[in-house]
Design an enzyme around this catalytic site. Structure first.
Site, short mmCIF file in Angstrom:
data_model
loop_
_atom_site.label_atom_id
_atom_site.label_comp_id
_atom_site.label_asym_id
_atom_site.label_seq_id
_atom_site.Cartn_x
_atom_site.Cartn_y
_atom_site.Cartn_z
N HIS A 60 23.09 8.15 98.76
CA HIS A 60 22.05 8.94 98.11
C HIS A 60 21.84 10.23 98.91
O HIS A 60 22.30 10.36 100.04
CB HIS A 60 20.73 8.15 98.00
CG HIS A 60 20.15 7.76 99.32
ND1 HIS A 60 20.17 6.47 99.81
CD2 HIS A 60 19.51 8.49 100.28
CE1 HIS A 60 19.59 6.43 100.98
NE2 HIS A 60 19.19 7.63 101.30
P1 TYD Z 1 17.70 1.43 100.19
O1 TYD Z 1 17.24 2.76 99.74
O2 TYD Z 1 18.61 0.66 99.31
O3 TYD Z 1 18.36 1.55 101.62
P2 TYD Z 1 19.65 2.41 102.01
O4 TYD Z 1 19.69 3.60 101.10
O5 TYD Z 1 19.40 2.79 103.42
O6 TYD Z 1 20.86 1.59 101.87
O7 TYD Z 1 16.40 0.56 100.50
C1 TYD Z 1 16.36 -0.85 100.39
C2 TYD Z 1 15.01 -1.28 99.85
O8 TYD Z 1 13.97 -0.97 100.76
C3 TYD Z 1 14.67 -0.60 98.54
O9 TYD Z 1 14.08 -1.59 97.70
C4 TYD Z 1 13.63 0.43 98.92
C5 TYD Z 1 12.97 -0.17 100.13
N1 TYD Z 1 12.49 0.81 101.12
C6 TYD Z 1 11.13 0.94 101.35
O10 TYD Z 1 10.30 0.27 100.72
N2 TYD Z 1 10.71 1.82 102.29
C7 TYD Z 1 11.58 2.58 103.00
O11 TYD Z 1 11.15 3.37 103.86
C8 TYD Z 1 13.00 2.45 102.74
C9 TYD Z 1 13.99 3.30 103.49
C10 TYD Z 1 13.40 1.55 101.80
#
Ligand code: TYD
Length: 133
Positions: A50
Site C-alpha cells: 500500500h
Molecule cells: P495491515 O494494514 O494489513 O498491515 P500491513 O499493511 O503492515 O501489512 O494491518 C493489519 C490490521 O491491523 C488491519 O486490520 C488494520 C489494523 N491496524 C490498526 O488497527 N492500526 C494500525 O495502526 C495498523 C498499522 C493496522
C-alpha cells in the site's frame, strides 16, 4: 525528496549491552501520533502493499531483519532493515512492501497520524494514477 532516507540512530552501548533512544522532534521529523510493531511474521509472508496519502513513518527493525521495497512511481529501491540503529523515513506517496522477515524480526514503526483507513491506497494502479496527478 529522495526515495530512501536513512536515519542513523545513535547506539549508546557499554559493557552491559546496547541502548537506542528515539526522541520526538529530535530524532523524528514529525509529531508522533502512533506507534506499532510487527512481529511473529510467518515464514514466506510479505506485508504492506500500500501507499499513504499523508502519513509519515519512521521504521526500524529493533530485532531481526526484513527487506523493505519502496516505489515512488518513478524509482524503486529494495533496502534491508537489518540493524536497530538503521531507521528509514518514509514520506510522500510511496508504495511499500515488506518481504523476507526473519523469524525474530520486530519491526517498529512510528507514525505521524492515528490509524486511518482512508489514508491508504491499496491498489497499485490507483497509486500510479495518484502519483501522476
Ligand atoms: P495491515 O494494514 O494489513 O498491515 P500491513 O499493511 O503492515 O501489512 O494491518 C493489519 C490490521 O491491523 C488491519 O486490520 C488494520 C489494523 N491496524 C490498526 O488497527 N492500526 C494500525 O495502526 C495498523 C498499522 C493496522
Amino acid at each position: 525528496m529522495s526515495l530512501v532516507q536513512w536515519v542513523e540512530l545513535k547506539e549508546m552501548g557499554d559493557e552491559r549491552g546496547s541502548l537506542v533512544a528515539i526522541e520526538a522532534a529530535r530524532t523524528v521529523p514529525f509529531e508522533i501520533m502512533r506507534t506499532y510493531f510487527i512481529y511473529g511474521t510467518q515464514p514466506g509472508v510479505s506485508r504492506g502493499f500500500h501507499a499513504h496519502r499523508a502519513l509519515k513513518q519512521l521504521a526500524v527493525c529493533v530485532a531481526g531483519r526484513c527487506l523493505m521495497h519502496l516505489d515512488n512511481g518513478k524509482e524503486k529501491a529494495d533496502v534491508w532493515l537489518d540493524s536497530p540503529t538503521k531507521a528509514i523515513l518514509i514520506e510522500g506517496l510511496v508504495w511499500r512492501e515488506m518481504h523476507d522477515f526473519s523469524p525474530d524480526c520486530v519491526l517498529l514503526v512510528l507514525a505521524s497520524e492515528h490509524y486511518d483507513e482512508s489514508d491508504y491506497i491499496r491498489d497499485y494502479q490507483s497509486f500510479l494514477k495518484a502519483v501522476q496527478k
